[in-house]
Design an enzyme around this catalytic site. Structure first.
Site, PDB file in Angstrom:
ATOM      1  N   GLU A  20       0.828  -1.216   0.000  1.00 28.60           N
ATOM      2  CA  GLU A  20       0.000   0.000   0.000  1.00 28.60           C
ATOM      3  C   GLU A  20       0.859   1.261   0.000  1.00 28.60           C
ATOM      4  O   GLU A  20       0.730   2.128   0.863  1.00 28.60           O
ATOM      5  CB  GLU A  20      -0.923   0.011   1.221  1.00 28.60           C
ATOM      6  N   GLU A  64      -5.521  -8.301  -0.626  1.00 28.81           N
ATOM      7  CA  GLU A  64      -6.152  -8.035   0.678  1.00 28.81           C
ATOM      8  C   GLU A  64      -7.610  -7.673   0.459  1.00 28.81           C
ATOM      9  O   GLU A  64      -7.932  -6.873  -0.428  1.00 28.81           O
ATOM     10  CB  GLU A  64      -5.491  -6.863   1.413  1.00 28.81           C
TER      11      GLU A  64
HETATM   12  C1  BGP Z   1      -4.170  -2.758   5.324  1.00 32.68           C
HETATM   13  C2  BGP Z   1      -2.815  -3.265   5.723  1.00 32.68           C
HETATM   14  C3  BGP Z   1      -2.802  -4.534   6.511  1.00 32.68           C
HETATM   15  C4  BGP Z   1      -4.017  -4.798   7.351  1.00 32.68           C
HETATM   16  C5  BGP Z   1      -5.307  -4.270   6.770  1.00 32.68           C
HETATM   17  C6  BGP Z   1      -6.480  -4.260   7.727  1.00 32.68           C
HETATM   18  O1  BGP Z   1      -4.123  -1.368   5.199  1.00 32.68           O
HETATM   19  O2  BGP Z   1      -2.020  -3.496   4.577  1.00 32.68           O
HETATM   20  O3  BGP Z   1      -1.577  -4.610   7.173  1.00 32.68           O
HETATM   21  O4  BGP Z   1      -3.830  -4.611   8.677  1.00 32.68           O
HETATM   22  O5  BGP Z   1      -5.185  -2.982   6.239  1.00 32.68           O
HETATM   23  O6  BGP Z   1      -6.360  -3.176   8.610  1.00 32.68           O
HETATM   24  P1  BGP Z   1      -6.611  -3.332  10.156  1.00 32.68           P
HETATM   25  O7  BGP Z   1      -5.686  -4.399  10.609  1.00 32.68           O
HETATM   26  O8  BGP Z   1      -6.303  -2.031  10.756  1.00 32.68           O
HETATM   27  O9  BGP Z   1      -8.026  -3.711  10.287  1.00 32.68           O
END
Ligand code: BGP
Length: 476
Positions: free
Chosen positions: A177, A374
């Protein structure tokens, strides 16, 4: 519904080293910037501390103890039928301070075991080289990615692992990201992407774009180097894809949305096209931003174009050219909530059709294969009296997104390589540092008050996802 997923579609799951591994100081690992991030509370951001302090709680130190349990966890991924597994390599395990001349053999030995274990189960590793972390020393001594010297340190780290795994890993992603730091008023993203707290700088946007330029150069060097190490490597650019719809059909809202989307596209425009896009020059000129570039940088960017685009997709938001006032529930300062969409318990708006929309937009823009690395629903899972977790809400969320993927492939002709739902095993939330924001098919008995024995169990979604993979995408 019909099923148009290709036979070689990469079904799997995704995590990042620091959110699962724990073992934060095992086997010579150095302190990473995530090791000094505290746990947040609901609605209260995590604190960035200068160094590890006894009175603070640092959830990433133990995470879910994947460092010691990965063999059993991978066996469970294999049981679900994973074709691939996305994780990252922690830079601070390989170069504890980041600026050493030679790698830490014990750190490499850990990833030797992990990658071999995946291959033994016929699971393709997908490796992110930088997922929201770097050795803390590179921040305290160099100022993070604002300093061009970090480019060479990163390339040396990447060379060590690309070489080590030249015959074992095909799919790589340079930066997780990378465009997230363009939310530069949200310090956590900037800090974890680059080691810099932009808001502390006199001209934060100036610093931000200098950081990004260094990362573009580093990424391009790694892509070019990777192709020399193994011409079969497929090395991707990865962005956080959050379509920003216009709030209305008013031309001002249309323009505002188009302009706001440029922040989403800037990084992949550079990393995939190999040059800066036309819109950045007037934008920088109007804000007085001057990015220092070396004479050969344009050529470096051109020589290091990414092979595919990876995206995370969680939500959409809307943009209003003349917002009445800041929407206090909106996650980002420039955005507002969409009244047509439901939201998760953390306010992330759920929009499966937005995934189809995003994939079409991106494929039209780049005409490169897209890997959805993701996607998922962060939710509180409460075991019933028997200990079972009936996470129908997660099954529902993922089913709808998989159907949107299928439509993007069959109705829009998008080339989608694979799908790896986020946090396939429960892990530490990145934004909040909580354990209770869970995404997994596998439940981990670990809680925010420090209780739990890290034992694993299968949620209802475990068997559901196993069937999805077995049927190559049929959701039920
Ligand atoms: C993205 C990241 C991840 C992950 C995901 C969910 O932005 O790449 O590392 O954590 O978000 O976010 P969160 O864990 O804050 O719910």
């Amino acid at each position: 519904m019909s099923n148009k997923f290709p036979d070689n579609f990469l079904w799997g799951g995704a995590v990042a080293a620091h959110q699962v591994e724990g073992g934060w100081n095992c086997d010579g690992k150095g302190v990473s910037i995530v090791d000094v991030l505290t746990k947040g509370e609901h609605g209260v951001p995590r604190k960035i501390t200068e160094q590890v302090q006894a009175e603070e709680t640092y959830p990433n130190h133990q995470a879910v103890d994947f460092y010691h349990r990965y063999r059993d966890d991978i066996a469970m991924f294999a049981e679900m039928g994973f074709k691939c597994f996305r994780t990252s390599i922690a830079w601070s395990r390989i170069f504890p301070n980041g600026d050493e001349a030679t790698p830490n053999e014990a750190g490499l030995a850990f990833y030797d075991g992990l990658i071999d274990c995946l291959l033994e189960h016929d699971i393709e590793p997908v490796i992110t080289l930088s997922h929201f972390e770097m050795p803390h020393h590179l921040v305290s001594e160099y100022g993070g990615w604002a300093n061009r010297a970090v480019v060479d340190h990163f390339v040396r780290f990447c060379e060590a692992v690309l070489t080590r795994y030249r015959d074992k890993v095909t799919y790589w992603i340079t930066f997780n990201e990378i465009n997230n730091q363009l939310n530069w008023d949200y310090p956590l993203f900037g800090y974890c992407n680059s080691g810099v707290v932009f808001t502390e700088h006199d001209h934060p946007e100036q610093t931000l774009y200098q950081v990004l330029h260094h990362q573009f150069v580093a990424s391009a060097k790694v892509v070019a180097l990777g192709h020399v190490i193994n011409s079969e490597f497929s090395i991707g650019s990865m962005i956080h894809m959050m379509p920003l719809y216009p709030a209305t059909c008013h031309p001002d809202d249309m323009l505002a949305s188009q302009q706001a989307m440029r922040d989403k596209y800037l990084c992949s425009d550079v990393q995939i096209r190999g040059h800066y896009p036309h819109y950045i020059w007037p934008q920088w000129a109007s804000k007085g931003i001057k990015v220092v570039m070396h004479d050969d940088d344009a050529q470096i960017l051109k020589n290091g174009q990414a092979d595919f685009l990876a995206i995370s997709y969680y939500m959409t938001n809307i943009v209003d050219a003349n917002p009445p006032e800041q929407d206090e529930n909106a996650l980002f300062s420039a955005s507002r909530l969409n009244p047509h969409l439901p939201a998760s318990d953390w306010g992330w708006q759920i929009d499966p059709k937005g995934l189809r929309y995003a994939l079409s937009e991106l494929y039209e823009r780049y005409e490169l294969p897209i890997f959805v690395v993701e996607n998922g629903l962060g939710a509180v899972d409460i075991p019933d009296q028997t200990g079972a977790i009936n996470d129908d809400y997660r099954i529902d969320y993922l089913s709808q997104h998989i159907e949107a993927l299928e439509e993007a492939i069959s109705l829009d002709g998008v080339d989608v390589m694979g799908y790896t739902p986020w946090g396939c095993i429960d892990c530490v939330s990145f934004t909040t540092g909580e354990y209770r924001k869970r995404y997994g098919f596998i439940y981990v008995d670990r809680h925010d008050d420090g209780s739990g024995d890290f034992s694993r169990s299968r949620k209802k979604s475990f068997d559901w996802y196993k069937q999805v993979i077995a049927n190559n995408g049929l959701t039920g």
